[in-house]
Every structure is written in C-alpha cells, then in structure tokens.
Scaffold this active site. Sequence first.
Site, short mmCIF file in Angstrom:
data_model
loop_
_atom_site.label_atom_id
_atom_site.label_comp_id
_atom_site.label_asym_id
_atom_site.label_seq_id
_atom_site.Cartn_x
_atom_site.Cartn_y
_atom_site.Cartn_z
N HIS A 11 0.86 -1.19 0.00
CA HIS A 11 0.00 0.00 0.00
C HIS A 11 0.89 1.23 0.00
CE1 HIS A 11 0.05 -1.06 4.54
NE2 HIS A 11 1.21 -0.62 4.14
N LYS A 36 -7.49 6.84 -0.23
CA LYS A 36 -6.51 6.89 0.85
C LYS A 36 -5.59 5.67 0.82
CE LYS A 36 -7.52 9.89 4.62
NZ LYS A 36 -7.67 10.05 6.05
N ASP A 149 8.53 -2.28 10.42
CA ASP A 149 7.24 -2.08 9.74
C ASP A 149 6.37 -3.31 9.92
OD1 ASP A 149 8.32 -3.92 8.00
OD2 ASP A 149 8.27 -2.62 6.23
N ASP A 326 5.75 3.06 3.78
CA ASP A 326 6.04 2.38 2.52
C ASP A 326 6.21 3.33 1.33
OD1 ASP A 326 6.32 -0.04 3.63
OD2 ASP A 326 4.60 -0.99 2.67
N ASN A 520 -1.21 23.56 12.56
CA ASN A 520 -1.06 23.13 11.16
C ASN A 520 -1.58 21.71 11.02
OD1 ASN A 520 -0.25 22.21 8.66
ND2 ASN A 520 1.95 22.34 9.09
N SER A 522 -3.31 18.77 8.04
CA SER A 522 -3.30 18.53 6.60
C SER A 522 -4.57 19.05 5.94
CB SER A 522 -3.10 17.05 6.32
OG SER A 522 -4.06 16.29 7.04
FE LIG Z 1 7.45 -1.30 4.70
#
Ligand SMILES: [Fe+2]
Length: 559
Positions: A11, A36, A149, A326, A520, A522
Amino acid sequence: MNVLGINSVFHESSAALVVDGKVVAACEEERFNRVKHAKQSRIDNPHELPEQAIRFCLDDAALKASDIDRVAYSFDPQLRRAQYRPEWWPDGRMEAQFLGCLDEVGGAIDKILGRKSGRALKFVPHHLAHAASAFYPSGFDAAAILIIDGIGEAACSTLARGEGARIEIIETFSYPHSLGFVWENASIHLGFSPYDAAKVMGLAAYGDPDVYRRQLASIIQLSEDGYQVDLAALGFPSYEPKGFELLLGPKRKPEEEILPQHMHFAAALQDATNAAVLALLRRLERAAGLKRLCVAGGVALNCVTNELIRRNGAFADIFIPSAPHDAGTALGAALAVHCAEAGQRPPPSGATPYLGPQFDEREVVAAVKAAGLTPRRSKNAARDAADMVADGNIVGWFQGRMEFGPRALGNRSLIADPRRPDTRAILNGRVKHREDFRPFAPSVLAERADEWFEIGPHLASHEYMLFACPAKAGRRERIPAVIHQDGTARVQLVQRTANPRFHELISCFYQRTGVPLVLNTSFNDSEPIVCTPAHAIATFRSTGIDALFMGNIYLTSET
Ligand SMILES: [Fe+2]
C-alpha cells in the site's frame, strides 16, 4: 543516470525519480487517485502500479520513458521465495497468487512506459529500500539503521549499518514477529481501520499503561535477543487476534463509545512498543558501533517512540525521512539502485519533503475561474493569512511543491489559531471531522521553538513533525489547541531557508500575537491531502474553511 523508483507491493503506492543520485521528484499515488493509501494491501494487487505518480515524476523532470535507465521496485520476489514459510498462510495458494502478481510487475511497468524494461528493472529488498530512504538523504557518512514495519519479504524489523554507498544488513526479525502488525490488529480491535495507528497513539495519552502492562508484556515479549510477538495472542495465522479479545472483550464497533479500558490498552501498547524498540536500539548500538542513527518503516511514524529514541541519548544525531512508511521505499529503492550501479554515493544535496506537484499562478487562476469563482490577489499573502488566523479563521494554505509523506508541512496545510481552546472543536466540526481525542500539531519558528518546547538539539527530522516534544511549563495554557493530553505536541520546526513563505506566515502571526507558532493540519477532509488547486477549491467549498490562499491568489467564504 535516471532511476525511477516504484512502491506498490502492499500500500502507500508511490513513485520517485532520482537523476544522477539526486531526488528530483516523489509523490504518493493517493494524491492523484484520491483513494486513501492508494490501494488496499492485498495479495492480488502488487502489480497495480502508481501510474499517475509515475507519469508525474517523468513530466516533472521533462523525461521520456526512453530516458529511464533503471526502474527500481521496492520488493524482491526472489528473496520472498527464498524466505517464505508455508505456515504464514492458512492456505498455500495465497502465496502462489501473491507471487503470480509479482511476476506481472515487469509487464505492468512496460505497459506504462511503453517499452521493454528487461534487465533495467531491479527488485530491491523492501527493508533495504526503507534503509536507503533514510540513510542516503541523511547526509551521515556512516550510521546505524533501524527499520520496523509490518513486513517486507520476511523481515519485520531490521538492524543495519550504512557507510558511504554501502548498506549492510546486520540482523532481521522475521514474520510473524511484527510490531507493525500488532499495531494494525490493535487498531482494528479498538474499532478503527488497520491504518489508524495514529489514533491508537493519540488515545494512549489518556490511558494508564499499568492497567495492562503485564498482559502487553506477554504479547510483545522482550528478551536478550530483542523481542518476540506472542503468535497465539495475534491469532496467527488465522488473523483473528484472540489475545486482544480476551483482554478487552469483543472488538469495539466504530460507533461505540471509547471506554477507559481502550485507553489503558493503547497506553500499555505504546509502552510495550517503546520497550521493544529500545531493546532493538541497544542491540543495534552494540552491533553497529556508530554514533548516528537512521530510522524508517511505518513504525517510525510513532512520534512518541521517536522522542524516546531521541531522549535515550545513545545516538548523537538521528534522521527519519518525511516518508518513513512504505511510500518512502520508492525513493529508497531508486537511491539504492543508483548507489549500487554508480558504486558511490552522490554528494549530499539536502533532504526535503517538498518533492511533489506544483502549480503556477496561471494554473491557480484558471482553476478558480473554472470553479465559477473570482480570484482575489493579496499583496502580502503571509500577513493577510496570519491576520485571518489570529482573528479566529481557518485558513487553507496551498503553495509550492506538495509534501512527500503523510504530514502537511506548510504547502498543503490548514492553519488555525493555537491559542483558542475551541479551535480543535471548530476544526473538527467544520472541516476535519476527526475524533475529539486526536491532537493537532503546531508549526513553530525554529529560532523560537526552544522557548516553548523541550526540543533538545535540533534535528533535520524535526522539520517533519515526527517527535512528540513536551511543551514548557507556563506555555501550555497559552496554546491549548496544539497540546495533547500528556502535555506534548508533535512539533514541526520551520526554518526560513526550508520554507520561506510558511516561515513568513508564522512570523507575521508572532508579530501580532507574541506566539511564534500556528496550528497546522493537513488540507483534507477524510480523504487524501489535496494535490491540485481544483482539489483545494473543492475542499474549501464543501467545508467550513474561511479562506483559501494559493500563492498570492486567495478566496474567502464570502466571495
Ligand atoms: Fe514497509
């Protein structure tokens, strides 16, 4: 040499372009396809490529497909084949399907580029790509590297060292012992999506980690060798995490109330993760024997853990890229291939998150007119925007190249007044529609930041909103909208040299209010961050944003 980097295996699909060792463009596909994370992580879609991000990279550098010398894909099917274990899937056909789709990656790339890539296509091991995304842009001659991860080919955590052009893997912790997956499963069990680790992190500040400390210590088990995950608790390999159910009862439904037990669980999970990461760091420090540290992988978005790593003090300098997840592997894979082919590392050119699309005034004006609106021109956009923020307005601030990574850093941002206790509720009610417990972050003039927050030595990565810094006593009550439950804030240091217009906006706010920071967040409402002027205008019109600045052109809700 022109190297196109691609990430699409799981992803956060993305593309990046490295020209003679310099990163010239990088972008996440979600900003174009408006989905997303670009696509779901599934075994049947690693060959679903970030086509629009790839085309953006080529167009941005005015390159044709025939100009691309190498294509770098941030996953290595051969390594996967070598390291795969049958017990990973309930059904072995799933692995065959995954590998089958990976075999189609080359053909999918050729189709987009309109030419045969052949031997120009290089598969880069996933954690090597993560490591390269942090080490090469860090500017460090040599550094210890920590990657954590969900999973790469097999590795879930990797200890490595970088020196010059070379990155050497020291040790890996393999699937299913994945801290990333523990967080994904926890997030699902708490009633969020697998991508909502940030919500769990936000919730943790409200809980007491002692309530479930013992139980979490049995799920993330520390040992002399690092850590292990209790596979029974994770429900491996059925992917039904029974361990969490035993602790907390059935999965929370999204519409159900968040109870104290959910907060205590999140707090204990954060603590257990911190302990595991510190154990890995001690091991890495011993093995690498280096004083600088690079961190990447999705878990490097955990700003509480990052702050702990920084405070741990074992490393003199730390670098985490703006896209440690990623998406960043597209950039890392391209840099790794460049260094392998060139045999040397390019001279440091300075890391920047501002690598995405940009639009000139003509394009902005055209988009405004196409929306049936009348563009207005500001002689001093930074001052006008700062005044509006100080008057309690929510201001869209759109300028320059879009950020690479999940944080808006002053080019695709919504700005609001940090001083008002009700700013958070107003933002959530009118634009963001987020849960009330989630914190908003401040962007602070770098030269004033130490007066307001415990930053420690300023790091380049402090410009990417990656550390939860405690606010100083006596300051918290002046900026309630950006202070989290635990008294910290996910600070972005803003340097004049890195983003002059955003720095100017905050400077104007400071001159007027005596507070050198703004809230701030997004520029989006429950969708990917806006990319184009048309996206910005659409979000401006469909939400309660009071004014939108796009360079010197602006719109207000009255016009
Ligand atoms: Fe990764």
